[in-house]
Design a protein around this motif. Structure first.
Motif, mmCIF file in Angstrom:
data_model
loop_
_atom_site.group_PDB
_atom_site.id
_atom_site.type_symbol
_atom_site.label_atom_id
_atom_site.label_comp_id
_atom_site.label_asym_id
_atom_site.label_seq_id
_atom_site.Cartn_x
_atom_site.Cartn_y
_atom_site.Cartn_z
ATOM 1 N N CYS A 120 15.236 36.650 56.240
ATOM 2 C CA CYS A 120 15.731 35.302 55.993
ATOM 3 C C CYS A 120 15.056 34.368 56.983
ATOM 4 N N ALA A 125 19.179 30.376 54.670
ATOM 5 C CA ALA A 125 18.949 31.631 53.941
ATOM 6 C C ALA A 125 19.874 32.725 54.461
ATOM 7 N N ALA A 153 17.409 37.938 60.032
ATOM 8 C CA ALA A 153 17.039 36.522 60.001
ATOM 9 C C ALA A 153 16.232 36.196 61.238
#
Length: 193
Positions: A120, A125, A153
């Protein structure tokens, strides 16, 4: 009938599921290897992406390419897309209703790619794909797993352009990503990814 890239792209190009469709120059579908084991997902296209119809082609895209190069990757070995396929005005964050209109398309892209690892790119996201209360400043670089897919992420490249002091953290996260690829899907580095 099973989903296909062609059917999905045609459906997205016709989409008027939220207000963003009316203002777009181009739908920004995705870029890279459609059989990639590693998928990178951002939030929404910016101006350059809207003009060219390709994700991550502006300054943030150049930085993303440089980041991938640091760990011996490029767009031929990964697949890159965004949650939203159309540019929000003035590059603002996509609204929840806009994300909701596109999330089904993203899920279908993920199902077609069948990645082993999802990265991400940024907070938005991560809150959509990992956990709704995800805190990027505290949780970047941490691995989680969903339905057999490893997920993490990292800071969005545009955040790194705005705040270069985060670059050392981003570098550490990229090294974690490289180690995970080598552990989970080493074929990415063998030329068969």
């Amino acid at each position: 009938m099973p989903d296909s890239w062609e059917a999905l792209e045609a459906e997205i190009r016709r989409c008027q599921g939220c207000g963003l469709g009316a203002g777009r120059t181009n739908v920004v579908f995705g870029d890279g290897n459609r059989q990639a084991k590693v998928m990178l997902i951002g939030e929404a296209p910016g101006f350059n992406e809207d003009q060219q119809g390709v994700p991550f082609v502006g300054r943030a895209g150049k930085l993303l390419d440089d980041m991938l190069e640091l760990i011996d990757l490029d767009r031929t070995r990964v697949y890159i897309t965004n949650i939203c396929k159309c540019r929000p005005p003035e590059n603002r964050d996509p609204l929840n209703v806009e994300q909701a209109a596109c999330i089904g398309f993203l899920r279908r892209q993920v199902a077609l790619v069948r990645p082993r690892i999802i990265v991400c790119l940024g907070r938005i996201a991560a809150t959509q794909l990992i956990r709704s209360d995800f805190k990027i400043s505290r949780e970047h670089g941490q691995w989680t797993e969903r339905a057999g897919v490893r997920m993490m992420a990292i800071y969005h490249p545009s955040a790194l352009l705005r705040d270069p002091s985060r670059r050392p953290d981003a570098f550490d996260d990229l090294k974690r990503l490289q180690a995970e690829i080598l552990a989970v899907c080493p074929e990415v580095y063998g030329g068969n990814g």
